[in-house]
Each structure stands twice: as structure tokens, then as C-alpha cells.
Scaffold this active site. Structure first.
Site, PDB file in Angstrom:
ATOM      1  CB  SER A  98      -0.936  -0.039   1.201  1.00 61.10           C
ATOM      2  OG  SER A  98      -1.772   1.092   1.221  1.00 61.10           O
ATOM      3  CE1 TYR A 104       0.416   4.536  -5.970  1.00 59.36           C
ATOM      4  CE2 TYR A 104       0.335   6.184  -4.230  1.00 59.36           C
ATOM      5  CZ  TYR A 104       0.902   5.039  -4.781  1.00 59.36           C
ATOM      6  OH  TYR A 104       1.935   4.409  -4.134  1.00 59.36           O
ATOM      7  CE  LYS A 106      -0.344   1.753  -3.850  1.00 56.82           C
ATOM      8  NZ  LYS A 106       0.112   0.378  -4.143  1.00 56.82           N
TER       9      LYS A 106
HETATM   10  N1  LIG Z   1       8.475   4.533  -3.991  1.00 51.96           N
HETATM   11  C1  LIG Z   1       7.764   4.979  -2.959  1.00 51.96           C
HETATM   12  O1  LIG Z   1       8.134   5.954  -2.285  1.00 51.96           O
HETATM   13  C2  LIG Z   1       6.481   4.302  -2.564  1.00 51.96           C
HETATM   14  C3  LIG Z   1       5.778   4.820  -1.475  1.00 51.96           C
HETATM   15  C4  LIG Z   1       4.607   4.202  -1.075  1.00 51.96           C
HETATM   16  C5  LIG Z   1       4.164   3.089  -1.758  1.00 51.96           C
HETATM   17  N2  LIG Z   1       4.865   2.599  -2.816  1.00 51.96           N
HETATM   18  C6  LIG Z   1       4.351   1.385  -3.466  1.00 51.96           C
HETATM   19  O2  LIG Z   1       5.396   0.434  -3.592  1.00 51.96           O
HETATM   20  C7  LIG Z   1       5.178  -0.370  -4.749  1.00 51.96           C
HETATM   21  C8  LIG Z   1       6.410  -0.342  -5.631  1.00 51.96           C
HETATM   22  O3  LIG Z   1       6.690   1.000  -5.978  1.00 51.96           O
HETATM   23  P1  LIG Z   1       8.049   1.472  -6.674  1.00 51.96           P
HETATM   24  O4  LIG Z   1       8.330   2.811  -6.122  1.00 51.96           O
HETATM   25  O5  LIG Z   1       9.073   0.399  -6.618  1.00 51.96           O
HETATM   26  O6  LIG Z   1       7.503   1.679  -8.174  1.00 51.96           O
HETATM   27  P2  LIG Z   1       8.223   1.629  -9.583  1.00 51.96           P
HETATM   28  O7  LIG Z   1       9.659   1.956  -9.467  1.00 51.96           O
HETATM   29  O8  LIG Z   1       7.377   2.444 -10.499  1.00 51.96           O
HETATM   30  O9  LIG Z   1       8.078   0.086  -9.981  1.00 51.96           O
HETATM   31  C9  LIG Z   1       6.798  -0.414 -10.289  1.00 51.96           C
HETATM   32  C10 LIG Z   1       6.910  -1.866 -10.705  1.00 51.96           C
HETATM   33  O10 LIG Z   1       5.613  -2.303 -11.144  1.00 51.96           O
HETATM   34  C11 LIG Z   1       5.687  -2.840 -12.459  1.00 51.96           C
HETATM   35  N3  LIG Z   1       4.465  -2.552 -13.187  1.00 51.96           N
HETATM   36  C12 LIG Z   1       3.919  -1.342 -13.434  1.00 51.96           C
HETATM   37  N4  LIG Z   1       2.828  -1.483 -14.200  1.00 51.96           N
HETATM   38  C13 LIG Z   1       2.678  -2.821 -14.432  1.00 51.96           C
HETATM   39  C14 LIG Z   1       1.753  -3.588 -15.178  1.00 51.96           C
HETATM   40  N5  LIG Z   1       0.749  -3.032 -15.862  1.00 51.96           N
HETATM   41  N6  LIG Z   1       1.902  -4.934 -15.202  1.00 51.96           N
HETATM   42  C15 LIG Z   1       2.935  -5.524 -14.544  1.00 51.96           C
HETATM   43  N7  LIG Z   1       3.843  -4.841 -13.834  1.00 51.96           N
HETATM   44  C16 LIG Z   1       3.720  -3.502 -13.788  1.00 51.96           C
HETATM   45  C17 LIG Z   1       6.928  -2.148 -13.061  1.00 51.96           C
HETATM   46  O11 LIG Z   1       7.534  -2.934 -14.067  1.00 51.96           O
HETATM   47  P3  LIG Z   1       7.320  -2.769 -15.646  1.00 51.96           P
HETATM   48  O12 LIG Z   1       7.284  -1.323 -15.954  1.00 51.96           O
HETATM   49  O13 LIG Z   1       8.492  -3.508 -16.186  1.00 51.96           O
HETATM   50  O14 LIG Z   1       6.026  -3.476 -15.915  1.00 51.96           O
HETATM   51  C18 LIG Z   1       7.864  -2.081 -11.859  1.00 51.96           C
HETATM   52  O15 LIG Z   1       8.515  -3.321 -11.705  1.00 51.96           O
HETATM   53  C19 LIG Z   1       3.923   0.189  -5.397  1.00 51.96           C
HETATM   54  O16 LIG Z   1       2.797  -0.548  -4.958  1.00 51.96           O
HETATM   55  C20 LIG Z   1       3.849   1.602  -4.862  1.00 51.96           C
HETATM   56  O17 LIG Z   1       2.532   2.109  -4.885  1.00 51.96           O
HETATM   57  C21 LIG Z   1       6.005   3.189  -3.249  1.00 51.96           C
END
Ligand SMILES: NC(=O)c1ccc[n+]([C@@H]2O[C@H](COP(=O)([O-])OP(=O)(O)OC[C@H]3O[C@@H](n4cnc5c(N)ncnc54)[C@H](OP(=O)(O)O)[C@@H]3O)[C@@H](O)[C@H]2O)c1
Length: 256
Positions: free
Chosen positions: A143, A159, A163
Site C-alpha cells: 500500500s 492512486y 491504495k
Molecule cells: N516509492 C515509494 O516511495 C512508494 C511509497 C509508497 C508506496 N509505494 C508502493 O510500492 C510499490 C512499488 O513502488 P516502486 O516505487 O518500486 O515503483 P516503480 O519503481 O514504479 O516500480 C513499479 C513496478 O511495477 C511494475 N508494473 C507497473 N505497471 C505494471 C503492469 N501493468 N503490469 C505488470 N507490472 C507492472 C513495473 O515494471 P514494468 O514497468 O516492467 O512493468 C515495476 O517493476 C507500489 O505498490 C507503490 O505504490 C512506493
């Protein structure tokens, strides 16, 4: 000492980069075999190679959670490893971003629900019979702090909605699973230095409003981001014993 997840088999979506890739690597170090899922073949192959560095089994499956059938994906993942014990629904999208109004693309809105909520739920549902039969399973849905503080991400309405929805889905499922040996928990991973963060701080304020780029640029500039490895470790260390129906947050530690 035997690694804590020796013999376990994990599925991680969104494992081609960022938090998902770090979780796949950490699960591998903890002794689990891992199926990594995302769309980008090259990135996914690199991530799978990184998991194998610790001696773990890693299988890369390309799938688009917006369009591919989640049940078919889940079945394929289980076939590859002879079953799945740990499900980490991590993949998510931010889009559509921007001021709420008629210019928000309804197709993008629905797709965000599909990727961030429906696909994770359907992957889990497809795997539940085998998790329940094994009387051991760990479902973790990723989340965000926005679920607790929706005003922190103005102009990211889809978004924020997704969540909140994934948390409701997870906690309701956890109540249903109580006593089965299968747990369902939410993980809020902290503010993590990934492509998603970069997307937030580089939005064009003329297009999406100034709130998101201003807020997330300030956070970045004052060193407020943690690494994906920090966030992943904080979850994986607790995954076996986290209880059920918890909203887990990244463990306190100074940002690194
Ligand atoms: N970064 C933060 O500060 C933060 C904070 C709170 C929550 N989150 C949560 O943590 C999780 C990971 O975030 P992140 O920051 O690592 O994001 P990210 O860098 O954008 O990575 C997202 C991942 O999801 C995959 N993805 C996106 N669309 C997809 C689709 N249609 N089908 C299959 N795979 C898909 C992407 O791979 P491809 O593009 O290769 O498909 C990538 O591996 C998410 O749920 C995000 O909401 C992140």
C-alpha cells in the site's frame, strides 16, 4: 543458521525494478525461490539474475497486469516452482495524475484500479486454494502512506483511491483467513528512492498541478528517501511472523 524462508516459494509482482526487485532479492537471500513478474523483459531478466546471485532459484514471467489474466499468471507461477507460499502484490501505477475534472482520462482511471487492486486480488484468489490446503501462506499487499493520509498526494486521486481499496481488500480477507495458517497483511513501504518517486517530483506543474512535484522534490532534496533495499529488508525480515490483518510500515531506521 538456515535462512528464515528456506524452501518457501514466492511470487513478487512489479519485480523488474524498485521496491519489488529489492524484495525479490531479499526473499532470495532469505532462502526462498522467487517468481518475478513485470512487463519489461530485459529489466526482469536482470532482476532475476540478481536474485540468483544469492544461490536462489528465480524465474521471470512477463505479464501486463492491466490486460493479462491474473489467474493464468498465478497458475503459471505456481507451475514454475511447484506451488507458491508467499504472494507479494507490489506492482502499481500512479497514473492518472492531475487536477480532478473532466480531463482525467477514464480509461487510465479504470486501468489504475485494474493494476493496483483487481489484479492483486485475483492473483491472490487464484492461489488461495493451494495456500489453504498447505495451511501456510503469506499474502502481502503493498500500500502507501497515502491510505492513512490522503491529503498528502493531492492530484493523485486514482492512486489514493486504489491504495485505500487494497487496504480494505486485504484487511477484510485477513478476517476471513483467521486461523487458517494463511495470513494477509498490508505493507506501507515508506518513501523510497525509485522511479515512481522520480515521476512524482518531475511532474510538470502546469499539467498536473504544483502540489506533487513541490512536495516530492522537497522530500528528495532534504534526504527524506530510503533505499529499496532498506524497505524490502524491513518487510522480508518480518514476513513469516507478522501476524494477520496488520498494517505494517517500514521499520524505523534513519533513511539511508
Ligand atoms: N516509492 C515509494 O516511495 C512508494 C511509497 C509508497 C508506496 N509505494 C508502493 O510500492 C510499490 C512499488 O513502488 P516502486 O516505487 O518500486 O515503483 P516503480 O519503481 O514504479 O516500480 C513499479 C513496478 O511495477 C511494475 N508494473 C507497473 N505497471 C505494471 C503492469 N501493468 N503490469 C505488470 N507490472 C507492472 C513495473 O515494471 P514494468 O514497468 O516492467 O512493468 C515495476 O517493476 C507500489 O505498490 C507503490 O505504490 C512506493
Amino acid at each position: 543458521m538456515e535462512p528464515s524462508l528456506a524452501g518457501r516459494r514466492a511470487l513478487v509482482t512489479g519485480a523488474s525494478r524498485g521496491i519489488g526487485r529489492a524484495m525479490a532479492e531479499e526473499l532470495g537471500r532469505a532462502g526462498a525461490a522467487v517468481v518475478l513478474v513485470a512487463r519489461s523483459r530485459a529489466d526482469l531478466d536482470q532482476a532475476a539474475d540478481a536474485v540468483r546471485q544469492s544461490g536462489a532459484t528465480a524465474v521471470a514471467i512477463t505479464a501486463d497486469l492491466a490486460t493479462d489474466d491474473p489467474a493464468t499468471l498465478a497458475a503459471r507461477a505456481a507451475d514454475e516452482l511447484g506451488g507458491i507460499d508467499i504472494v507479494i502484490n507490489n506492482a502499481a501505477v500512479l497514473q492518472p495524475l492531475g487536477r480532478s475534472g473532466p480531463e482525467i482520462d477514464p480509461v487510465a482511471w479504470r486501468q489504475s484500479l485494474e493494476i493496483n487492486v483487481t489484479a492483486p486480488a485475483m492473483i491472490t484468489f487464484a492461489l488461495l486454494p493451494q495456500l489453504l490446503a498447505a495451511r501456510w501462506g503469506r499474502i502481502v499487499n503493498i500500500s502507501s502512506g497515502v491510505a492513512a493520509n490522503p491529503g498528502a498526494m493531492i492530484n493523485a486521486n486514482a492512486y489514493a483511491a486504489t491504495k485505500a481499496a487494497i487496504e480494505g481488500h486485504t484487511l477484510n480477507l485477513a478476517a476471513e483467513l483467521e486461523g487458517t495458517g494463511v495470513t494477509a497483511n498490508v505493507y506501507r513501504p515508506g518513501t523510497v528512492d525509485t522511479e515512481m518517486q522520480q515521476t512524482l517530483r518531475t511532474q510538470d506543474p502546469d499539467k498536473t498541478g504544483a502540489f506533487l512535484p513541490d512536495r516530492f522534490r522537497r522530500l528528495y532534496e532534504r534526504g527524506g528517501l530510503i533505499t529499496p533495499e532498506h524497505s524490502a529488508r524491513s518487510l522480508v525480515q518480518r514476513i513469516a511472523d507478522a501476524g494477520n490483518g496488520q498494517i505494517l510500515s517500514v521499520a524505523d531506521a534513519s533513511p539511508q
